[in-house]
Design a protein around this motif. Structure first.
Motif, PDB file in Angstrom:
ATOM      1  N   ALA A 120       5.664  -5.132  -3.224  1.00 41.09           N
ATOM      2  CA  ALA A 120       4.279  -5.592  -3.370  1.00 41.09           C
ATOM      3  C   ALA A 120       3.309  -4.424  -3.285  1.00 41.09           C
ATOM      4  N   SER A 121       3.590  -3.470  -2.426  1.00 42.75           N
ATOM      5  CA  SER A 121       2.701  -2.312  -2.262  1.00 42.75           C
ATOM      6  C   SER A 121       2.674  -1.454  -3.521  1.00 42.75           C
ATOM      7  N   GLN A 122       3.840  -1.251  -4.102  1.00 44.34           N
ATOM      8  CA  GLN A 122       3.897  -0.427  -5.308  1.00 44.34           C
ATOM      9  C   GLN A 122       3.116  -1.061  -6.447  1.00 44.34           C
ATOM     10  N   ALA A 123       3.328  -2.353  -6.671  1.00 37.52           N
ATOM     11  CA  ALA A 123       2.647  -3.043  -7.769  1.00 37.52           C
ATOM     12  C   ALA A 123       1.152  -3.159  -7.494  1.00 37.52           C
ATOM     13  N   GLN A 124       0.819  -3.484  -6.253  1.00 37.59           N
ATOM     14  CA  GLN A 124      -0.588  -3.679  -5.892  1.00 37.59           C
ATOM     15  C   GLN A 124      -1.354  -2.366  -5.985  1.00 37.59           C
ATOM     16  N   LEU A 149      -5.803  -1.698   1.608  1.00 32.46           N
ATOM     17  CA  LEU A 149      -5.379  -3.099   1.584  1.00 32.46           C
ATOM     18  C   LEU A 149      -3.888  -3.274   1.345  1.00 32.46           C
ATOM     19  N   LEU A 150      -3.113  -2.190   1.333  1.00 29.62           N
ATOM     20  CA  LEU A 150      -1.678  -2.304   1.067  1.00 29.62           C
ATOM     21  C   LEU A 150      -0.971  -3.075   2.185  1.00 29.62           C
ATOM     22  N   PRO A 151       0.035  -3.867   1.831  1.00 37.18           N
ATOM     23  CA  PRO A 151       0.784  -4.617   2.854  1.00 37.18           C
ATOM     24  C   PRO A 151       1.872  -3.800   3.526  1.00 37.18           C
ATOM     25  N   LEU A 152       1.961  -2.503   3.213  1.00 30.91           N
ATOM     26  CA  LEU A 152       2.963  -1.621   3.818  1.00 30.91           C
ATOM     27  C   LEU A 152       2.250  -0.469   4.509  1.00 30.91           C
ATOM     28  N   SER A 153       2.666  -0.178   5.740  1.00 27.19           N
ATOM     29  CA  SER A 153       2.027   0.904   6.486  1.00 27.19           C
ATOM     30  C   SER A 153       2.301   2.244   5.843  1.00 27.19           C
ATOM     31  N   ALA A 154       1.506   3.236   6.195  1.00 22.94           N
ATOM     32  CA  ALA A 154       1.612   4.550   5.577  1.00 22.94           C
ATOM     33  C   ALA A 154       2.982   5.175   5.805  1.00 22.94           C
ATOM     34  N   ASP A 155       3.620   4.898   6.957  1.00 21.51           N
ATOM     35  CA  ASP A 155       4.936   5.483   7.229  1.00 21.51           C
ATOM     36  C   ASP A 155       6.072   4.612   6.700  1.00 21.51           C
ATOM     37  N   GLY A 156       5.742   3.485   6.091  1.00 21.81           N
ATOM     38  CA  GLY A 156       6.751   2.616   5.489  1.00 21.81           C
ATOM     39  C   GLY A 156       7.545   1.790   6.470  1.00 21.81           C
ATOM     40  N   VAL A 158       6.262  -0.688   8.777  1.00 16.18           N
ATOM     41  CA  VAL A 158       5.766  -2.038   9.033  1.00 16.18           C
ATOM     42  C   VAL A 158       5.172  -2.613   7.768  1.00 16.18           C
ATOM     43  N   GLY A 159       5.490  -3.863   7.482  1.00 18.12           N
ATOM     44  CA  GLY A 159       4.932  -4.544   6.326  1.00 18.12           C
ATOM     45  C   GLY A 159       4.485  -5.951   6.673  1.00 18.12           C
ATOM     46  N   THR A 160       3.615  -6.502   5.833  1.00 19.44           N
ATOM     47  CA  THR A 160       3.118  -7.867   6.053  1.00 19.44           C
ATOM     48  C   THR A 160       3.338  -8.695   4.795  1.00 19.44           C
ATOM     49  N   VAL A 161       3.635  -9.962   5.028  1.00 24.46           N
ATOM     50  CA  VAL A 161       3.751 -10.938   3.951  1.00 24.46           C
ATOM     51  C   VAL A 161       2.849 -12.108   4.324  1.00 24.46           C
ATOM     52  N   THR A 162       1.890 -12.408   3.499  1.00 24.10           N
ATOM     53  CA  THR A 162       0.918 -13.452   3.825  1.00 24.10           C
ATOM     54  C   THR A 162       1.032 -14.622   2.860  1.00 24.10           C
ATOM     55  N   TRP A 163       0.790 -15.794   3.375  1.00 24.97           N
ATOM     56  CA  TRP A 163       0.732 -16.991   2.542  1.00 24.97           C
ATOM     57  C   TRP A 163      -0.092 -18.054   3.268  1.00 24.97           C
ATOM     58  N   THR A 164      -0.387 -19.115   2.561  1.00 27.41           N
ATOM     59  CA  THR A 164      -1.087 -20.256   3.140  1.00 27.41           C
ATOM     60  C   THR A 164      -0.222 -21.490   2.965  1.00 27.41           C
ATOM     61  N   PHE A 165       0.031 -22.196   4.039  1.00 23.16           N
ATOM     62  CA  PHE A 165       0.858 -23.394   3.954  1.00 23.16           C
ATOM     63  C   PHE A 165       0.245 -24.411   2.981  1.00 23.16           C
ATOM     64  N   ASP A 166       1.104 -25.170   2.339  1.00 26.79           N
ATOM     65  CA  ASP A 166       0.656 -26.217   1.424  1.00 26.79           C
ATOM     66  C   ASP A 166       0.189 -27.417   2.254  1.00 26.79           C
ATOM     67  N   ALA A 167      -0.981 -27.261   2.851  1.00 23.56           N
ATOM     68  CA  ALA A 167      -1.564 -28.289   3.707  1.00 23.56           C
ATOM     69  C   ALA A 167      -3.078 -28.232   3.557  1.00 23.56           C
ATOM     70  N   PRO A 168      -3.748 -29.385   3.542  1.00 22.67           N
ATOM     71  CA  PRO A 168      -5.206 -29.400   3.353  1.00 22.67           C
ATOM     72  C   PRO A 168      -5.962 -28.612   4.416  1.00 22.67           C
TER      73      PRO A 168
END
Length: 790
Positions: A120-124, A149-156, A158-168
């Motif tokens: 994701a970091s490379q593409a983003q 705003l990259l989801p991967l830390s500079a040293d590679g 730690v990374g984050t994956v974010t989403w929102t549950f399918d709930a109102p």
């Protein structure tokens, strides 16, 4: 009122099968209905009309389909390789891919696939840099913005994956969904991958039952056994409290079908319900035991007890109800629901004490004080009056009332000094307990990306006022430059333009966390400069985002505190004037309460904000804690005032001097008030064992406030002041005396009603706690000693 309650108590005692059956049916009916319609609870800290929500409304106009920030069930999955490794290594990259594949099948997951943060970091990064440069952004600036705003830390690592549950909304996320996510994360840890999760969609649900309540109830049971010397009598207040709390909890579950209820609401209601439920039953049961020494007719005794002590319970309960229900006037929805839920539990506690307790006593009859474990020795003075520790305490204070009052004011005033450093904020993942996955995820993000990654601010720029469409991009760029120059800004960049080009979203990443004063100052500086940048660019600017919303809520809570305090004190002052037929007694009661609250807040700042004593890591105090504290403790403080000082008034109106009345009040009430306060403290303090920092701070603050108010203000300062005021304590203007209705809390109407009524027996066997060789009047004194020994 006393006559009405007198008849209610007798009826409940006489027709106990009907009353007990009615309560059982109520529990079953409420439980069935609640289980059928209840919904999950969730924390939504929002207030209509605050600046951040106004900016959010503008955002929705410019960007249709934008969801409310406070309702989004967002999730931040944090993955990390061990020290010395990176997520780019095949072992850990494969582990991340396997975890994301497993999560795909979890319930309520979005349809959009989750992407490994390395890919994701490379593409983003490439897309962000290319897109920015096409819009004229210099490469250096484009690269800096992309990296921010990259989801991967500079040293590679730690990374984050974010989403929102399918709930109102957050409230619609099922606990089973959260458990499923956590279970799949546990499976991934077997490969050596470090993984934690936080976000509103994974908010922790605090305990609403378990060891905290059991420990508090256990201490309460010990206090009750000491108070009554009877195992059966000690169990009655606890049973009554559980019935009241049960009804309150079912009522809260039922309310979730109609409104959003916060996850901490049941815990607060349980705290208060257990405490007042035990106390109110204790007061009436104590009076019932005393009345048994004046009459062998148990039905008559419970009637008198409910008519006298029950009247005091009604007014004590009313003060609590006023304090909690008055949260409605501050106009904060989630706070209103907390207050009304707790008030409902208190209402049931009063109802149980007035109806279920007499019915249970009708069932038990002579066994109500069975299981004796101790006896009391009685000491009397030359006039035949009981001399107990309450009398000795009151007389000791009377020897130097000025010095005693001054000492209390100095000590509590000193404890109140830290209030000047009070820092209020709403709870976040960064302030959760260190053992939780929410806190661990927050710490990983902070270490890898900076504290500001979890405290973003969003500028909504409305360019509809600029007629020349070509001039709008330059105006938006000028807004970005202005925002980036503010102090504590790590990065500011445009993250979105609407199709018409009439609006832009500028993401501001602070250097500091959401609860840091520097971030709060940044938000204020942005708002202070909005009018200037609007004139310069022709745009309209507003700041929103979850950080801004929570900050606005905290500010509104602080602003609402004076109004709330005025309403509560004003209504309760009128109520206390009705009870005491005095102006100065309610005034001293209220001023004493304010002193105890300030001391409590000061102690809470020292322990929870500054981290002294090592109980918790220092963190801001939850924004709504002071209002909740005031609402709960004011009612409880007036409880002690009513139960202690009404006995003083009763003695005074029957001819005792002002000084003798103070002593007499302690003779009859000091023991039961001390027991009630000890029970309150044990119930509240037990909640400090929970992991939720909000519950811990509330438990500590409530326990400290009860200690300061009951044992320092009511048992030390109030008698000292009453000595100093003398007869003037009971002064009431004649015109006011004519206006105020006589509510007869002391039960004078019952005395007239029962004048000349002889003693008679309705039960074949005498009470287990009576000694038939002792005259009846000595029984009363003996019982006074048992109920008032401190």
């Amino acid at each position: 009122m006393a006559t009405l309650l007198y008849r209610l108590g007798k009826t409940a005692y006489r027709r106990w099968p009907v009353f007990i059956a009615a309560w059982l049916l109520a529990l079953i009916g409420f439980g069935t209905l609640a289980s059928a319609v209840s919904k999950p609870m969730a924390d939504t800290f929002s207030i209509p009309g605050i600046p951040s929500l106004k900016a959010q409304d503008t955002q929705k106009e410019l960007f249709p389909g934008t969801a409310n920030a406070e309702d989004q069930a967002a999730v931040n999955l944090v993955v990390s390789a061990p020290q010395g490794h990176t997520l780019k290594e095949a072992k850990y990259s494969n582990a991340v891919n396997q975890l994301l594949a497993d999560l795909k099948d979890a319930p309520q997951m979005p349809k959009t696939p989750l992407v490994n943060p390395v890919q994701a970091s490379q593409a983003q990064y490439k897309a962000a840099v290319d897109g920015a440069m096409k819009q004229g952004t210099p490469r250096a600036a484009a690269e800096a913005n992309a990296k921010a705003l990259l989801p991967l830390s500079a040293d590679g690592r730690v990374g984050t994956v974010t989403w929102t549950f399918d709930a109102p909304s957050v409230a619609d996320v099922k606990p089973a969904t959260q458990d499923d996510v956590l279970a799949r994360m546990d499976k991934a840890r077997a490969s050596g991958l470090i993984t934690e999760v936080n976000g509103s969609g994974m908010q922790a649900m605090p305990e609403t039952g378990g060891k905290s309540e059991l420990l508090g109830v256990g201490v309460a049971a010990i206090v009750l056994v000491i108070t009554f010397g009877s195992l059966v009598a000690a169990g009655l207040p606890i049973i009554s409290a559980f019935v009241g709390v049960g009804m309150g909890m079912l009522g809260i579950q039922l309310a979730t079908a109609f409104t959003t209820i916060g996850t901490t609401t049941p815990t607060l209601a349980t705290m208060i319900g257990l405490a007042v439920g035990i106390d109110y039953t204790l007061f009436i049961l104590s009076r019932y035991r005393t009345e048994l020494h004046d009459t062998d007719d148990r039905e008559e005794a419970i009637g008198r007890a409910v008519g006298t002590a029950g009247s005091a319970v009604v007014f004590a309960g009313l003060t609590v109800l006023i304090a909690l229900s008055a949260l409605f006037v501050v106009g904060i929805p989630f706070l209103t629901s907390m207050g009304l839920a707790a008030a409902g539990t208190v209402f049931f506690a009063v109802l149980v004490a007035l109806t279920l307790l007499p019915a249970v006593l009708g069932l038990l009859k002579s066994k109500a004080f069975g299981g004796r474990v101790r006896k009391q020795q009685v000491h009397r003075d030359e006039d035949g009056k009981v001399v107990n520790n309450g009398v000795r305490w009151a007389r000791g204070i009377g020897k130097a009332p000025i010095a005693v009052a001054a000492l209390v004011v100095v000590v509590l005033g000193g404890l109140a000094v830290p209030v000047k450093d009070l820092h209020l904020a709403l709870p976040t993942d960064s302030t959760a307990a260190e053992s939780t996955t929410q806190r661990k995820a927050s710490d990983l993000i902070t270490d890898a990306f900076g504290a500001g990654r979890e405290a973003p601010l969003l500028l909504v720029v409305d360019g509809r006022g600029i007629e020349d469409a070509k001039a709008r991009p330059a105006a938006y760029g000028q807004v970005v430059q202005w925002a980036a120059k503010q102090g504590d800004v790590a990065n500011a960049q445009i993250i979105g333009l609407n199709q018409q080009g009439t609006g832009a979203q500028v993401l501001i990443t602070p250097k500091s966390g959401s609860d840091d004063q520097a971030t709060l100052d940044l938000l204020q500086n942005l708002r202070d400069g909005e009018s200037t940048i609007e004139r310069q660019t022709g745009t309209q600017v507003g700041t929103t985002g979850i950080t801004a919303i929570q900050t606005d809520v905290s500010d509104r809570l602080t602003q609402a505190l004076p109004l709330y305090l005025a309403v509560v004190i004003g209504l309760a002052f009128i109520l206390l004037m009705l009870v005491f037929r005095s102006v100065l007694v309610p005034l001293t009661a209220t001023l004493g309460f304010l002193l105890s609250i300030l001391a409590t807040l000061g102690a809470t700042v020292l322990v929870f904000q500054e981290g002294h004593l090592g109980l918790v890591e220092g963190q801001p105090i939850v924004s709504f804690m002071p209002i909740i504290l005031i609402g709960v403790v004011f009612g409880l403080a007036m409880d002690y005032q009513v139960f202690l000082v009404t006995r003083m008034r009763e003695a005074y109106v029957h001819g005792a001097s002002a000084r003798e009345a103070v002593v007499d009040g302690f003779r009859h009430s000091a023991r039961v008030v001390s027991a009630a306060a000890a029970i309150m403290i044990s119930v509240f303090a037990a909640f400090m064992l929970q992991s939720n920092s909000l519950i811990q701070s509330m438990g500590f603050a409530l326990a400290a406030a009860v200690f300061f108010d009951a044992f320092v203000i009511r048992m030390v300062l109030i008698p000292a002041v009453m000595y100093l005021m003398g007869d003037k304590a009971w002064w009431l203007p004649k015109w006011l005396d004519r206006i105020l209705p006589n509510v007869d809390v002391e039960g004078e109407s019952l005395a007239r009603l029962q004048a000349g009524t002889p003693k008679h027996a309705t039960d074949a066997e005498p009470p287990e706690d009576e000694d038939e060789s002792t005259p009846a009047r000595h029984h009363a004194d003996d019982d006074d000693e048992e109920l008032t020994r401190v």
